[in-house]
Design an enzyme around this catalytic site. Structure first.
Site, PDB file in Angstrom:
ATOM      1  N   THR A 150       0.824  -1.218   0.000  1.00  0.00           N
ATOM      2  CA  THR A 150       0.000   0.000   0.000  1.00  0.00           C
ATOM      3  C   THR A 150       0.853   1.261   0.000  1.00  0.00           C
ATOM      4  OG1 THR A 150      -0.273  -0.317   2.376  1.00  0.00           O
ATOM      5  CG2 THR A 150      -2.133  -0.900   1.009  1.00  0.00           C
ATOM      6  N   PHE A 190      -6.859  -4.850  -1.428  1.00  0.00           N
ATOM      7  CA  PHE A 190      -8.131  -5.472  -1.817  1.00  0.00           C
ATOM      8  C   PHE A 190      -9.175  -5.441  -0.704  1.00  0.00           C
ATOM      9  CE2 PHE A 190      -6.140  -6.528  -5.417  1.00  0.00           C
ATOM     10  CZ  PHE A 190      -6.533  -7.669  -6.090  1.00  0.00           C
ATOM     11  N   ASP A 207       1.894  -8.162  -7.266  1.00  0.00           N
ATOM     12  CA  ASP A 207       2.374  -6.973  -7.967  1.00  0.00           C
ATOM     13  C   ASP A 207       3.836  -7.016  -8.376  1.00  0.00           C
ATOM     14  OD1 ASP A 207       3.740  -6.484  -5.498  1.00  0.00           O
ATOM     15  OD2 ASP A 207       1.936  -5.520  -4.720  1.00  0.00           O
ATOM     16  N   HIS A 238      -0.229 -16.315  -4.227  1.00  0.00           N
ATOM     17  CA  HIS A 238      -1.340 -16.016  -5.127  1.00  0.00           C
ATOM     18  C   HIS A 238      -0.880 -15.748  -6.558  1.00  0.00           C
ATOM     19  CE1 HIS A 238      -3.976 -14.763  -1.430  1.00  0.00           C
ATOM     20  NE2 HIS A 238      -3.778 -16.055  -1.508  1.00  0.00           N
ATOM     21  N   CYS A 247      -0.436 -18.675 -22.438  1.00  0.00           N
ATOM     22  CA  CYS A 247      -1.503 -19.016 -23.369  1.00  0.00           C
ATOM     23  C   CYS A 247      -2.213 -20.266 -22.852  1.00  0.00           C
ATOM     24  CB  CYS A 247      -0.914 -19.281 -24.751  1.00  0.00           C
ATOM     25  SG  CYS A 247      -2.115 -19.994 -25.893  1.00  0.00           S
ATOM     26  N   CYS A 277      -1.370 -23.166 -25.790  1.00  0.00           N
ATOM     27  CA  CYS A 277      -0.029 -23.709 -26.050  1.00  0.00           C
ATOM     28  C   CYS A 277       0.968 -23.413 -24.938  1.00  0.00           C
ATOM     29  CB  CYS A 277       0.501 -23.188 -27.386  1.00  0.00           C
ATOM     30  SG  CYS A 277       1.018 -21.455 -27.342  1.00  0.00           S
ATOM     31  N   SER A 326      -4.167  -8.924   7.779  1.00  0.00           N
ATOM     32  CA  SER A 326      -5.083  -9.090   8.906  1.00  0.00           C
ATOM     33  C   SER A 326      -5.127 -10.549   9.348  1.00  0.00           C
ATOM     34  CB  SER A 326      -6.477  -8.637   8.501  1.00  0.00           C
ATOM     35  OG  SER A 326      -6.878  -9.358   7.348  1.00  0.00           O
ATOM     36  N   ASN A 384       1.189  -4.647  11.826  1.00  0.00           N
ATOM     37  CA  ASN A 384      -0.029  -4.380  11.056  1.00  0.00           C
ATOM     38  C   ASN A 384      -0.681  -3.101  11.595  1.00  0.00           C
ATOM     39  OD1 ASN A 384      -1.733  -5.328   8.918  1.00  0.00           O
ATOM     40  ND2 ASN A 384      -3.298  -5.786  10.446  1.00  0.00           N
TER      41      ASN A 384
HETATM   42 ZN   LIG Z   1      -0.714 -20.073 -27.775  1.00  0.00          ZN
END
Ligand SMILES: [Zn+2]
Length: 242
Positions: free
Chosen positions: A27, A34, A105, A120, A128, A131, A190, A212
Site C-alpha cells: 500500500t 483489496f 504486484d 497467489h 496461453c 499452447c 489481517s 499491522n
Molecule cells: Zn498459444
C-alpha cells in the site's frame, strides 16, 4: 527499549528469518489493498471484485475480466518501497531465507529479492491457455480487449483467482520455510485470508513478530506486536550487525 529496538535485536540475533507479507506491504507503494475499508472492495463496479477475480468469471466474461484487470491491477509503473528494499538487503546478508507473499504486484522481485514464494501467483507471468507460451506483464497490460497468443489462444495471468487452488509446491515451500525459521515477521495482513493463519501453526522458532495497522487475531501469540505503518519501522532498521 522501544519496539523498533526490540525488533532490531531479534533481527541481529536471528540467522534464519522468514517474512510473511500481505497487501499492507504494497500500500505504501500506492497499490490498493483489496480488503481494506478504502480498498477495491468498496469501489463501485458492475460486479464485486471477488466475483470478477474468479475463475468462472474469467471463463465466462473474459473481456470484462480484463477491463477490470487492466484498470485496477496494473502495477507496471509502481516502485518498491522502503520495506521491499530492506528485505532485499536482509536477504543479501544471508539472514532472510524466504519472503512469502500474498501480493501479485511483483514488487519484491523488482526490489531484487530472490526467494519469493508467491502464494497467489503474479501478474508478471502470463500463459496461453492453448499452447502455454509465456507472455510478460507489459504485453498483457498494454493489450486491448482480450490478450491473445500468436497461436490465437487466450492468455491467462498466472494469478490464483477465486475458486482456484493454490500451487501445492509453493505452499509446501512456505510451510517448510516457516517451520525452519527462528524469526517470523508477519506484516501487512489481517491474517483473515486463507491460508495465512493456518501457516503460523507451523512456526517453532524463537520470535514471532506481527506488524499491522490494525490488531489481528494472532496478536496475543506474538512476542512483539507493532501497530504502525510499515515504512515507519523498516526505514529505522539495519540489516546487519555492523
Ligand atoms: Zn498459444
Amino acid at each position: 527499549m522501544n519496539d523498533i529496538e526490540i525488533l532490531q535485536e531479534y533481527i541481529d540475533e536471528a540467522s534464519n528469518i522468514v517474512f510473511f507479507g500481505g497487501a499492507g506491504v504494497s500500500t505504501e507503494s500506492g497499490i490498493k489493498d483489496f480488503r481494506s475499508v478504502d480498498g477495491l472492495y468498496n469501489e463501485v463496479y458492475d460486479y464485486p471484485p471477488e466475483r470478477i477475480l474468479s475463475h468462472s468469471f474469467f471463463m465466462e466474461n473474459t473481456k470484462e475480466f480484463y477491463k477490470f484487470y487492466r484498470d485496477k491491477l496494473n502495477c507496471l509503473d509502481v516502485e518498491p518501497n522502503v520495506t521491499h528494499k530492506f528485505l532485499k538487503e536482509l536477504e543479501d546478508c544471508g539472514k532472510l531465507k524466504a519472503i512469502i507473499t500474498q501480493n501479485i504486484d511483483g514488487l519484491h522481485e523488482k526490489a531484487g529479492s530472490k526467494n519469493v514464494l508467491l502464494l497467489h501467483g503474479t501478474t508478471y507471468r502470463n500463459y496461453c491457455m492453448d499452447c502455454n507460451k509465456f507472455y510478460d506483464a507489459e504485453y498483457v497490460f498494454n493489450s486491448e480487449d482480450i490478450p491473445r497468443c500468436s497461436c490465437g489462444g487466450i492468455i491467462k495471468p498466472d494469478v490464483v483467482l477465486y475458486e482456484e487452488p493454490l500451487d501445492e509446491l509453493v505452499c509446501y515451500n512456505a510451510i517448510k520455510a516457516i517451520s525452519e525459521c527462528d524469526l517470523l515477521i508477519i506484516a501487512g495482513t489481517s491474517l483473515n485470508v486463507y491460508p495465512a493463519a493456518s501457516y503460523i501453526h507451523y512456526f517453532r522458532g524463537k520470535h514471532l513478530v506481527i506488524i499491522n495497522k490494525d490488531s489481528t487475531s494472532f496478536d496475543s501469540r506474538a512476542d512483539l506486536v507493532i501497530h504502525d505503518k510499515m515504512g515507519n519501522i523498516f526505514k529505522n532498521l539495519k540489516s546487519t550487525n555492523n
